[in-house]
Motif scaffolding. Sequence first.
Motif, mmCIF file in Angstrom:
data_model
loop_
_atom_site.group_PDB
_atom_site.id
_atom_site.type_symbol
_atom_site.label_atom_id
_atom_site.label_comp_id
_atom_site.label_asym_id
_atom_site.label_seq_id
_atom_site.Cartn_x
_atom_site.Cartn_y
_atom_site.Cartn_z
ATOM 1 N N GLY A 40 -5.245 -13.598 -27.896
ATOM 2 C CA GLY A 40 -6.092 -14.492 -27.117
ATOM 3 C C GLY A 40 -5.847 -14.304 -25.631
ATOM 4 N N GLU A 41 -6.417 -15.189 -24.846
ATOM 5 C CA GLU A 41 -6.313 -15.093 -23.386
ATOM 6 C C GLU A 41 -4.880 -15.338 -22.932
ATOM 7 N N LEU A 42 -4.443 -14.583 -21.933
ATOM 8 C CA LEU A 42 -3.094 -14.746 -21.400
ATOM 9 C C LEU A 42 -2.946 -16.080 -20.682
ATOM 10 N N SER A 43 -1.758 -16.661 -20.782
ATOM 11 C CA SER A 43 -1.464 -17.841 -19.983
ATOM 12 C C SER A 43 -1.345 -17.411 -18.525
ATOM 13 N N GLU A 44 -1.486 -18.343 -17.612
ATOM 14 C CA GLU A 44 -1.373 -18.036 -16.191
ATOM 15 C C GLU A 44 0.017 -17.485 -15.881
ATOM 16 N N GLU A 45 1.026 -18.031 -16.542
ATOM 17 C CA GLU A 45 2.399 -17.579 -16.321
ATOM 18 C C GLU A 45 2.562 -16.121 -16.725
ATOM 19 N N ASN A 46 2.044 -15.750 -17.902
ATOM 20 C CA ASN A 46 2.159 -14.366 -18.347
ATOM 21 C C ASN A 46 1.341 -13.418 -17.475
ATOM 22 N N ALA A 47 0.189 -13.883 -17.013
ATOM 23 C CA ALA A 47 -0.617 -13.054 -16.119
ATOM 24 C C ALA A 47 0.147 -12.780 -14.827
ATOM 25 N N GLN A 48 0.868 -13.791 -14.328
ATOM 26 C CA GLN A 48 1.681 -13.612 -13.127
ATOM 27 C C GLN A 48 2.820 -12.633 -13.379
ATOM 28 N N HIS A 49 3.478 -12.806 -14.520
ATOM 29 C CA HIS A 49 4.574 -11.894 -14.858
ATOM 30 C C HIS A 49 4.083 -10.449 -14.920
ATOM 31 N N ARG A 50 2.907 -10.238 -15.500
ATOM 32 C CA ARG A 50 2.371 -8.883 -15.633
ATOM 33 C C ARG A 50 2.108 -8.264 -14.257
ATOM 34 N N LYS A 51 1.452 -9.019 -13.381
ATOM 35 C CA LYS A 51 1.170 -8.513 -12.034
ATOM 36 C C LYS A 51 2.472 -8.187 -11.294
ATOM 37 N N TYR A 52 3.413 -9.117 -11.375
ATOM 38 C CA TYR A 52 4.668 -8.950 -10.645
ATOM 39 C C TYR A 52 5.454 -7.753 -11.184
ATOM 40 N N ALA A 53 5.523 -7.623 -12.512
ATOM 41 C CA ALA A 53 6.294 -6.537 -13.122
ATOM 42 C C ALA A 53 5.710 -5.178 -12.753
ATOM 43 N N ARG A 54 4.383 -5.057 -12.790
ATOM 44 C CA ARG A 54 3.765 -3.775 -12.453
ATOM 45 C C ARG A 54 3.955 -3.451 -10.981
ATOM 46 N N TRP A 55 3.809 -4.478 -10.161
ATOM 47 C CA TRP A 55 3.994 -4.230 -8.736
ATOM 48 C C TRP A 55 5.440 -3.845 -8.431
ATOM 49 N N LYS A 56 6.404 -4.544 -9.037
ATOM 50 C CA LYS A 56 7.813 -4.242 -8.797
ATOM 51 C C LYS A 56 8.154 -2.825 -9.241
ATOM 52 N N ALA A 57 7.632 -2.413 -10.390
ATOM 53 C CA ALA A 57 7.894 -1.059 -10.866
ATOM 54 C C ALA A 57 7.391 -0.041 -9.845
ATOM 55 N N ALA A 58 6.190 -0.258 -9.323
ATOM 56 C CA ALA A 58 5.608 0.660 -8.342
ATOM 57 C C ALA A 58 6.379 0.634 -7.030
ATOM 58 N N TYR A 59 6.701 -0.574 -6.575
ATOM 59 C CA TYR A 59 7.383 -0.732 -5.288
ATOM 60 C C TYR A 59 8.762 -0.076 -5.291
ATOM 61 N N ILE A 60 9.566 -0.368 -6.325
ATOM 62 C CA ILE A 60 10.926 0.170 -6.375
ATOM 63 C C ILE A 60 10.888 1.681 -6.580
ATOM 64 N N HIS A 61 9.981 2.134 -7.436
ATOM 65 C CA HIS A 61 9.836 3.579 -7.676
ATOM 66 C C HIS A 61 9.534 4.309 -6.371
ATOM 67 N N ASN A 62 8.572 3.793 -5.616
ATOM 68 C CA ASN A 62 8.178 4.459 -4.377
ATOM 69 C C ASN A 62 9.269 4.400 -3.319
ATOM 70 N N CYS A 63 10.001 3.295 -3.280
ATOM 71 C CA CYS A 63 11.128 3.200 -2.334
ATOM 72 C C CYS A 63 12.178 4.256 -2.644
ATOM 73 N N LEU A 64 12.567 4.359 -3.920
ATOM 74 C CA LEU A 64 13.594 5.327 -4.296
ATOM 75 C C LEU A 64 13.113 6.754 -4.069
ATOM 76 N N LYS A 65 11.831 6.993 -4.352
ATOM 77 C CA LYS A 65 11.266 8.329 -4.162
ATOM 78 C C LYS A 65 11.300 8.725 -2.690
ATOM 79 N N ASN A 66 11.104 7.739 -1.799
ATOM 80 C CA ASN A 66 11.059 8.007 -0.364
ATOM 81 C C ASN A 66 12.416 7.835 0.321
ATOM 82 N N GLY A 67 13.466 7.603 -0.477
ATOM 83 C CA GLY A 67 14.793 7.456 0.096
ATOM 84 C C GLY A 67 15.010 6.142 0.807
#
Length: 306
Positions: free
Chosen positions: A131-158
């Motif tokens: 069914g439809e995601l709760s607002e809390e889970n939708a927030q977790h999903r956005k945050y988790a994907r963004w964090k993965a991208a942010y940390i990955h790019n930081c480490l890649k760029n030193g």
Amino acid sequence: MAATALPPLPPQFKSIQHHLRTAQELDKREPVVAYYCRLYAMQTGMKIDSKTPECRKFLSKLMDQLEAMKKQFGDNEAITQEIVGSAHVENYALKMFLYADNEDRAGQFHKNMIKSFYTASLLIDVLTVFGELSEENAQHRKYARWKAAYIHNCLKNGETPQPGPIGMEGESFDVEREEAGSSSLHSGTTQPTSSSTYEANNIPTSNYTGIHIPPGAHAPANTPAEVPHNTGVTSNTIQPAPQNIPLVDPSLYSGQSAGEVRLTPEDFARAQKYCKYAGSALQYEDVSTAVQNLQKALKLLITGRE
């Protein structure tokens, strides 16, 4: 597990390739979660393209895998009852998210943590089969994907990432490039035709300090944040932290309501859901989450309010 090999992944289904890879990684450790990852891929694939020959062939084989798993685990409540399955998948996704979040806040940046954030977001995708995601889970999903991208790019760029919630900016996470050395799906199955890049263009650039992190955020002894051994990740063994058990509301002991309470069928269903969540949490020895959900169920039954 289902022995049916999948044919090559049609280009149209690129968006579900990582859900299928996650299913393979979890087949032995968490077959229930692996089953729902495939179910999500099946349902999503049907919506994308169920008519072209290559897509129909792929979906047919995927359905064979699902049927084989359903037969093998047919006596498991998490497979036969959606409410139990939903609680099981959500608990597992949350454990992975909390592991990555704790590592992040402690300034422990590594590929294992990045992958845990990203995989948690994929598992929250999977929750949409219920069914439809709760607002809390939708927030977790956005945050988790963004964090993965942010940390990955930081480490890649030193660069040194900033721990914890900070202002989010658009980031892209090239998962395929990161996993170039990891195994593909079952032999003769999915072989991605091109790089899969996560574009965080739908994520707000506002400060994300308002994200709700559930109490008892810790990495338990059996944290699900494990990744394939061929990622080259080396990290210290995670030791379980003491669990912070939430205080029980004293008013719940009396069992007295303010007046006559009329519970609706929806109230009973929500109370049952909280009890199922508590049971699933206990499977992971997560007393804090179990107590929290049992208190919610008790409050609802006594007062008629959440």
